[in-house]
Design a protein around this motif. Structure first.
Motif, PDB file in Angstrom:
ATOM      1  N   THR A 176       0.843  -1.191   0.000  1.00 31.11           N
ATOM      2  CA  THR A 176       0.000   0.000   0.000  1.00 31.11           C
ATOM      3  C   THR A 176       0.878   1.239   0.000  1.00 31.11           C
ATOM      4  O   THR A 176       1.861   1.308   0.750  1.00 31.11           O
ATOM      5  CB  THR A 176      -0.918   0.034   1.239  1.00 31.11           C
ATOM      6  N   VAL A 177       0.517   2.213  -0.830  1.00 26.49           N
ATOM      7  CA  VAL A 177       1.246   3.478  -0.900  1.00 26.49           C
ATOM      8  C   VAL A 177       0.290   4.612  -0.565  1.00 26.49           C
ATOM      9  O   VAL A 177      -0.777   4.732  -1.174  1.00 26.49           O
ATOM     10  CB  VAL A 177       1.867   3.695  -2.295  1.00 26.49           C
ATOM     11  N   ILE A 178       0.697   5.439   0.388  1.00 33.68           N
ATOM     12  CA  ILE A 178      -0.076   6.609   0.794  1.00 33.68           C
ATOM     13  C   ILE A 178       0.841   7.813   0.674  1.00 33.68           C
ATOM     14  O   ILE A 178       1.894   7.873   1.322  1.00 33.68           O
ATOM     15  CB  ILE A 178      -0.587   6.471   2.243  1.00 33.68           C
ATOM     16  N   VAL A 179       0.465   8.778  -0.151  1.00 24.69           N
ATOM     17  CA  VAL A 179       1.259   9.999  -0.335  1.00 24.69           C
ATOM     18  C   VAL A 179       0.595  11.113   0.454  1.00 24.69           C
ATOM     19  O   VAL A 179      -0.581  11.436   0.225  1.00 24.69           O
ATOM     20  CB  VAL A 179       1.369  10.381  -1.818  1.00 24.69           C
ATOM     21  N   THR A 192       3.057  -1.359   4.078  1.00 21.90           N
ATOM     22  CA  THR A 192       2.491  -0.042   3.772  1.00 21.90           C
ATOM     23  C   THR A 192       3.604   0.995   3.824  1.00 21.90           C
ATOM     24  O   THR A 192       4.419   1.003   4.748  1.00 21.90           O
ATOM     25  CB  THR A 192       1.379   0.317   4.779  1.00 21.90           C
ATOM     26  N   VAL A 193       3.627   1.863   2.819  1.00 22.71           N
ATOM     27  CA  VAL A 193       4.623   2.923   2.737  1.00 22.71           C
ATOM     28  C   VAL A 193       3.913   4.269   2.711  1.00 22.71           C
ATOM     29  O   VAL A 193       3.017   4.492   1.886  1.00 22.71           O
ATOM     30  CB  VAL A 193       5.504   2.776   1.474  1.00 22.71           C
ATOM     31  N   VAL A 194       4.300   5.145   3.612  1.00 21.26           N
ATOM     32  CA  VAL A 194       3.814   6.528   3.605  1.00 21.26           C
ATOM     33  C   VAL A 194       4.928   7.403   3.045  1.00 21.26           C
ATOM     34  O   VAL A 194       6.039   7.423   3.574  1.00 21.26           O
ATOM     35  CB  VAL A 194       3.422   6.991   5.020  1.00 21.26           C
ATOM     36  N   VAL A 195       4.618   8.097   1.958  1.00 21.61           N
ATOM     37  CA  VAL A 195       5.582   9.016   1.342  1.00 21.61           C
ATOM     38  C   VAL A 195       5.106  10.425   1.656  1.00 21.61           C
ATOM     39  O   VAL A 195       4.047  10.855   1.194  1.00 21.61           O
ATOM     40  CB  VAL A 195       5.665   8.807  -0.181  1.00 21.61           C
ATOM     41  N   ASP A 196       5.880  11.127   2.463  1.00 24.00           N
ATOM     42  CA  ASP A 196       5.472  12.471   2.882  1.00 24.00           C
ATOM     43  C   ASP A 196       6.159  13.519   2.018  1.00 24.00           C
ATOM     44  O   ASP A 196       7.384  13.602   1.953  1.00 24.00           O
ATOM     45  CB  ASP A 196       5.814  12.714   4.349  1.00 24.00           C
ATOM     46  N   ASN A 197       5.334  14.349   1.379  1.00 22.88           N
ATOM     47  CA  ASN A 197       5.842  15.365   0.452  1.00 22.88           C
ATOM     48  C   ASN A 197       6.063  16.705   1.155  1.00 22.88           C
ATOM     49  O   ASN A 197       5.380  17.694   0.916  1.00 22.88           O
ATOM     50  CB  ASN A 197       4.855  15.551  -0.713  1.00 22.88           C
ATOM     51  N   PRO A 247       9.427  -3.636  -3.735  1.00 23.75           N
ATOM     52  CA  PRO A 247       9.803  -4.468  -4.893  1.00 23.75           C
ATOM     53  C   PRO A 247       9.204  -5.860  -4.866  1.00 23.75           C
ATOM     54  O   PRO A 247       9.085  -6.504  -5.913  1.00 23.75           O
ATOM     55  CB  PRO A 247      11.330  -4.512  -4.797  1.00 23.75           C
ATOM     56  N   GLY A 248       8.811  -6.356  -3.687  1.00 23.24           N
ATOM     57  CA  GLY A 248       8.275  -7.703  -3.606  1.00 23.24           C
ATOM     58  C   GLY A 248       6.770  -7.793  -3.707  1.00 23.24           C
ATOM     59  O   GLY A 248       6.215  -8.896  -3.691  1.00 23.24           O
ATOM     60  N   ALA A 249       6.105  -6.647  -3.822  1.00 26.14           N
ATOM     61  CA  ALA A 249       4.640  -6.650  -3.857  1.00 26.14           C
ATOM     62  C   ALA A 249       4.146  -6.988  -5.252  1.00 26.14           C
ATOM     63  O   ALA A 249       4.543  -6.368  -6.236  1.00 26.14           O
ATOM     64  CB  ALA A 249       4.100  -5.300  -3.421  1.00 26.14           C
ATOM     65  N   GLU A 250       3.261  -7.962  -5.323  1.00 28.89           N
ATOM     66  CA  GLU A 250       2.651  -8.339  -6.599  1.00 28.89           C
ATOM     67  C   GLU A 250       1.549  -7.349  -6.976  1.00 28.89           C
ATOM     68  O   GLU A 250       1.340  -7.047  -8.148  1.00 28.89           O
ATOM     69  CB  GLU A 250       2.062  -9.741  -6.487  1.00 28.89           C
ATOM     70  N   VAL A 251       0.852  -6.851  -5.975  1.00 28.23           N
ATOM     71  CA  VAL A 251      -0.249  -5.912  -6.156  1.00 28.23           C
ATOM     72  C   VAL A 251       0.002  -4.711  -5.259  1.00 28.23           C
ATOM     73  O   VAL A 251       0.380  -4.873  -4.089  1.00 28.23           O
ATOM     74  CB  VAL A 251      -1.601  -6.565  -5.793  1.00 28.23           C
ATOM     75  N   ILE A 252      -0.176  -3.520  -5.801  1.00 29.66           N
ATOM     76  CA  ILE A 252       0.051  -2.292  -5.038  1.00 29.66           C
ATOM     77  C   ILE A 252      -1.216  -1.457  -5.057  1.00 29.66           C
ATOM     78  O   ILE A 252      -1.751  -1.148  -6.127  1.00 29.66           O
ATOM     79  CB  ILE A 252       1.243  -1.502  -5.608  1.00 29.66           C
ATOM     80  N   ALA A 253      -1.688  -1.105  -3.869  1.00 33.43           N
ATOM     81  CA  ALA A 253      -2.881  -0.283  -3.742  1.00 33.43           C
ATOM     82  C   ALA A 253      -2.473   1.141  -3.402  1.00 33.43           C
ATOM     83  O   ALA A 253      -1.748   1.378  -2.433  1.00 33.43           O
ATOM     84  CB  ALA A 253      -3.798  -0.835  -2.656  1.00 33.43           C
ATOM     85  N   LEU A 254      -2.934   2.090  -4.210  1.00 34.71           N
ATOM     86  CA  LEU A 254      -2.774   3.504  -3.884  1.00 34.71           C
ATOM     87  C   LEU A 254      -4.004   3.939  -3.106  1.00 34.71           C
ATOM     88  O   LEU A 254      -5.139   3.764  -3.563  1.00 34.71           O
ATOM     89  CB  LEU A 254      -2.650   4.342  -5.163  1.00 34.71           C
TER      90      LEU A 254
END
Length: 298
Positions: free
Chosen positions: A7-10, A36-41, A81-88
């Motif tokens: 999961t990616v949350i920007v 889950t990855v949080v990318v803070d801008n 890199p190991g995720a087969e499916v990525i949810a934004l």
């Protein structure tokens, strides 16, 4: 199975909304937090620190300047890199179920599909139009925010673009789905590459889905995974920058996918510029009026 999902949350200046979003993941899919990855801008509002304190298993990536949504998504995908499916998932959204598991299974079982868009609900439970037809010159007059759509919401062209003649209860192929809740199989990224970082805010989801279609993969609407989405949870912190980014994105999308001749290019550029001016003026007047209404009487 959930560890094959990332999961990616920007985030941008929306600490409390981001924490609520992560709490919804913890409630419905707790095993998903470590992927889950949080990318803070460059929020500079304590978002990274708050996320690390409340959800220590979540990875946080901090940008020292705001690189825009597409670049933030790309950074998050690189970290999985190991995720087969990525949810934004937008930080101003909350998961309503564990439907990401079913979405990932659907993608595995349908190799011709590269992207899914989940069901997106407004705060009152109504459907938010998150799956649409590809934009065209005609749709400029009949999009969600256009005057004609507001005055005549049941007109044929607005319904065709926004897909409002459909109850959004079944799985079906669509042109594009919103990046607020987009579920991407790795094969789509392998086929078309990352999101275009030239889009700062908005339209990057339309562009990505168009490239997925061009690569021979399908985009489907998938109602069995749902979120509640508060529109503008991050962009309200920088309204004019978001507005300008949206209109620059419209021009970038046109140049990539539609440009035909100098005259049409000039007309399109002028129309996009005029649209931005109208929206900016309307927001300014509305803000001034609301401020005057809140001002106490002498």
């Amino acid at each position: 199975m959930s560890h094959a999902i990332g999961t990616v949350i920007v985030t941008y200046r929306c600490r409390e909304l981001a924490l609520a979003c992560l709490a919804s993941i913890e409630q419905h899919l707790p095993d998903l937090l470590p992927s889950t990855v949080v990318v803070d801008n460059a929020s500079f509002d304590g978002t990274p620190e708050a996320v690390r304190a409340a959800f220590p298993s979540v990875r946080v990536i901090e940008h020292r300047r705001n690189l825009g949504f597409a670049a933030g998504v790309n950074r998050g995908i690189e970290a999985l890199p190991g995720a087969e499916v990525i949810a934004l998932v937008n930080p101003d959204a909350e998961l309503l179920d564990d439907g990401l598991i079913a979405a990932a299974a659907y993608l595995r079982e349908h190799p011709g599909v590269g992207v899914l868009g989940g069901r997106v609900l407004n705060r009152d439970g109504s459907i938010q139009p998150s799956a649409r037809a590809f934009p065209s010159h005609r749709h400029a007059l009949f999009n969600r925010h256009s005057l004609l759509t507001r005055l005549f919401p049941r007109n044929r062209w607005s319904r065709q673009y926004l897909l409002t003649d459909w109850d959004h209860a079944d799985i079906r192929p669509v042109d594009w789905v919103s990046g607020a809740f987009m579920i991407i199989h790795r094969r789509a990224l392998d086929a078309v590459g990352a999101f275009d970082p030239g889009y700062f805010f908005s339209i990057e989801d339309v562009d990505f889905c168009r490239r997925v279609h061009d690569a021979g993969l399908e985009v489907h609407y998938f109602p069995d995974a749902a979120i509640r989405h508060r529109i503008g949870g991050s962009s309200r912190r920088a309204v004019f920058r978001a507005m300008a980014g949206h209109h620059r994105g419209m021009w970038r999308y046109y140049r990539k996918h539609f440009r035909t001749n100098p005259l049409l290019d000039a007309v399109t550029a002028a129309a996009i510029g005029a649209r931005f001016a109208i929206h900016a003026a309307s927001y300014t007047l509305r803000t001034a009026r609301n401020a005057a209404l809140r001002r106490p009487n002498p």
